[in-house]
Design a protein around this motif. Structure first.
Motif, PDB file in Angstrom:
ATOM      1  N   SER A 246       0.832  -1.214   0.000  1.00 25.55           N
ATOM      2  CA  SER A 246       0.000   0.000   0.000  1.00 25.55           C
ATOM      3  C   SER A 246       0.860   1.255   0.000  1.00 25.55           C
ATOM      4  CB  SER A 246      -0.944   0.007   1.213  1.00 25.55           C
ATOM      5  OG  SER A 246      -1.809  -1.110   1.183  1.00 25.55           O
ATOM      6  N   GLY A 247       2.060   1.140  -0.554  1.00 21.76           N
ATOM      7  CA  GLY A 247       2.958   2.284  -0.673  1.00 21.76           C
ATOM      8  C   GLY A 247       3.764   2.588   0.565  1.00 21.76           C
ATOM      9  N   ASP A 248       3.597   1.814   1.649  1.00 21.97           N
ATOM     10  CA  ASP A 248       4.198   2.155   2.942  1.00 21.97           C
ATOM     11  C   ASP A 248       5.151   1.050   3.395  1.00 21.97           C
ATOM     12  OD1 ASP A 248       4.817   3.086   5.445  1.00 21.97           O
ATOM     13  OD2 ASP A 248       2.778   3.008   6.240  1.00 21.97           O
ATOM     14  N   LEU A 249       6.442   1.382   3.502  1.00 21.94           N
ATOM     15  CA  LEU A 249       7.431   0.387   3.925  1.00 21.94           C
ATOM     16  C   LEU A 249       7.245  -0.062   5.367  1.00 21.94           C
ATOM     17  CD1 LEU A 249      10.767   1.573   2.273  1.00 21.94           C
ATOM     18  CD2 LEU A 249       9.492  -0.520   1.797  1.00 21.94           C
TER      19      LEU A 249
ATOM     20  N   ILE B 217       7.891   6.118   2.879  1.00 20.39           N
ATOM     21  CA  ILE B 217       7.893   5.830   1.447  1.00 20.39           C
ATOM     22  C   ILE B 217       9.303   6.069   0.929  1.00 20.39           C
ATOM     23  CG2 ILE B 217       7.005   6.469  -0.830  1.00 20.39           C
ATOM     24  CD1 ILE B 217       4.975   7.310   2.255  1.00 20.39           C
ATOM     25  N   ALA B 218      10.014   4.992   0.625  1.00 15.76           N
ATOM     26  CA  ALA B 218      11.362   5.078   0.060  1.00 15.76           C
ATOM     27  C   ALA B 218      11.347   4.382  -1.288  1.00 15.76           C
ATOM     28  CB  ALA B 218      12.382   4.425   0.987  1.00 15.76           C
TER      29      ALA B 218
ATOM     30  N   TYR C 258       8.954  10.788   2.914  1.00 18.77           N
ATOM     31  CA  TYR C 258       9.321  10.389   1.565  1.00 18.77           C
ATOM     32  C   TYR C 258      10.825  10.561   1.411  1.00 18.77           C
ATOM     33  CZ  TYR C 258       4.435  10.429   0.029  1.00 18.77           C
ATOM     34  OH  TYR C 258       3.092  10.156  -0.120  1.00 18.77           O
ATOM     35  N   CYS C 259      11.475   9.527   0.924  1.00 19.31           N
ATOM     36  CA  CYS C 259      12.918   9.658   0.652  1.00 19.31           C
ATOM     37  C   CYS C 259      13.251   8.911  -0.624  1.00 19.31           C
ATOM     38  CB  CYS C 259      13.754   9.157   1.823  1.00 19.31           C
ATOM     39  SG  CYS C 259      13.582   7.399   2.176  1.00 19.31           S
ATOM     40  N   LEU C 260      14.341   9.329  -1.230  1.00 27.31           N
ATOM     41  CA  LEU C 260      14.789   8.670  -2.446  1.00 27.31           C
ATOM     42  C   LEU C 260      15.384   7.316  -2.130  1.00 27.31           C
ATOM     43  CD1 LEU C 260      14.743   9.449  -5.429  1.00 27.31           C
ATOM     44  CD2 LEU C 260      17.096  10.209  -5.171  1.00 27.31           C
ATOM     45  N   ALA C 261      16.138   7.228  -1.023  1.00 31.61           N
ATOM     46  CA  ALA C 261      16.816   5.970  -0.701  1.00 31.61           C
ATOM     47  C   ALA C 261      16.753   5.701   0.800  1.00 31.61           C
ATOM     48  CB  ALA C 261      18.272   6.018  -1.170  1.00 31.61           C
ATOM     49  N   LEU C 262      16.705   4.416   1.123  1.00 30.57           N
ATOM     50  CA  LEU C 262      16.699   3.968   2.517  1.00 30.57           C
ATOM     51  C   LEU C 262      17.981   3.192   2.761  1.00 30.57           C
ATOM     52  CD1 LEU C 262      14.857   3.870   5.068  1.00 30.57           C
ATOM     53  CD2 LEU C 262      14.072   1.641   4.255  1.00 30.57           C
ATOM     54  N   SER C 263      18.759   3.650   3.730  1.00 27.32           N
ATOM     55  CA  SER C 263      20.027   3.002   4.075  1.00 27.32           C
ATOM     56  C   SER C 263      19.827   2.146   5.314  1.00 27.32           C
ATOM     57  CB  SER C 263      21.119   4.059   4.311  1.00 27.32           C
ATOM     58  OG  SER C 263      22.336   3.451   4.658  1.00 27.32           O
ATOM     59  N   LEU C 264      19.915   0.842   5.160  1.00 26.33           N
ATOM     60  CA  LEU C 264      19.653  -0.089   6.267  1.00 26.33           C
ATOM     61  C   LEU C 264      20.949  -0.709   6.777  1.00 26.33           C
ATOM     62  CD1 LEU C 264      16.519  -1.851   4.761  1.00 26.33           C
ATOM     63  CD2 LEU C 264      16.562  -0.072   6.516  1.00 26.33           C
TER      64      LEU C 264
ATOM     65  N   ALA D  39       3.793  15.619   3.931  1.00 27.15           N
ATOM     66  CA  ALA D  39       4.854  14.801   3.351  1.00 27.15           C
ATOM     67  C   ALA D  39       6.185  15.463   3.677  1.00 27.15           C
ATOM     68  CB  ALA D  39       4.682  14.672   1.848  1.00 27.15           C
ATOM     69  N   LEU D  40       7.005  14.799   4.457  1.00 22.79           N
ATOM     70  CA  LEU D  40       8.326  15.300   4.839  1.00 22.79           C
ATOM     71  C   LEU D  40       9.355  14.601   3.958  1.00 22.79           C
ATOM     72  CD1 LEU D  40       9.959  17.044   6.834  1.00 22.79           C
ATOM     73  CD2 LEU D  40       9.986  15.070   8.381  1.00 22.79           C
TER      74      LEU D  40
END
Length: 253
Positions: free
Chosen positions: A53-56, A75-76, A247-253, A217-218
């Motif tokens: 649903s668009g939500d990580l 949202i990434a 909202y981010c372009l990339a998620l660093s895990l 939206a942050l």
């Protein structure tokens, strides 16, 4: 007669040359200045948001990492890996603007995919994560602002880049632990009281609309521990914002 025909053909060919650009990756002709063709955009490693649903945060393992964060949705677009990691570094630290185009193109493409989901809820207003004025002067730009404008354009909502300020310069947080980031960022952001409302651009143009009760939206470039966006989310909710989606372009895990 033949000369007139040739002139028309040359004029048409010239017009077509100006209409088309070339994909930065596969070099196929593409329409206008969009940097990447849809095919190459679709091949970039990304999260399968359509099944969430668009939500990580709907993924249990990711929710576990951010369960103590204050924001409501995450949202990434992509994991923080090549090519996204390289593009962000080139743009953010070296000021190479062509990589901004690439990043915004990828973001635009996948946000439009999210809009196709029946249960996806777009925001009411968009805000970029601010950087300190000293860093802005040194770097010359805030790398989150073009991303925030892309989000606002896709969702056809207002982008307020003046509402949030960063009060202290914390230095690079790239290698800092989550605990250290939270300590450095505590009370580090503020809302400007005169900017906590905005003018709509639809049929009620000119009416000042308050942030209270809004879905915000942050937008950040990369989220790692979530400390920055969580601290800002806490501030926004203290101002009675109803919901914060990161909202981010990339998620660093």
């Amino acid at each position: 007669m033949i000369t007139d025909t040739i002139e028309k053909l040359v004029a048409k060919a010239t017009q077509l040359v100006h209409l088309f650009n070339y994909c930065e990756l596969c070099e196929q002709p593409i329409y206008q200045q969009v940097a990447l063709c849809d095919h190459c955009v679709s091949l970039i490693p990304r999260f399968q948001l359509d099944s969430l649903s668009g939500d990580l945060l709907n993924r249990p393992e990711i929710y576990g990492l951010y369960s103590k964060c204050v924001f409501d949705h995450l949202i990434a677009i992509s994991p923080y890996q090549y090519p996204m990691s390289d593009w962000l570094k080139q743009f953010k630290y070296l000021g190479r603007w062509q990589y901004q185009r690439l990043c915004c193109r990828v973001l635009n493409f996948h946000l439009n995919e999210l809009l196709k989901l029946s249960d996806f809820c777009p925001p009411d207003i968009v805000m970029p994560v601010p950087i300190h004025i000293n860093r802005w002067q040194h770097r010359g730009f805030n790398q989150t602002l073009p991303l925030a404008r892309t989000v606002a354009k896709v969702f056809k909502v207002h982008c307020n880049a003046d509402c949030l300020v960063r009060q202290n310069q914390t230095g690079s947080q790239a290698q800092a632990s989550g605990q250290l980031r939270r300590k450095q960022l505590k009370n580090n952001f503020a809302l400007l009281p005169n900017e906590t409302s905005y003018e709509t651009s639809n049929e009620v143009t000119g009416k000042r609309v308050k942030l209270e009760g809004m879905h915000v939206a942050l937008v950040d470039d990369v989220v790692t521990t979530g400390a920055t966006v969580s601290e800002i989310s806490r501030l926004l909710k203290a101002a009675n914002v109803a919901k914060v989606s990161v909202y981010c372009l990339a998620l660093s895990l």
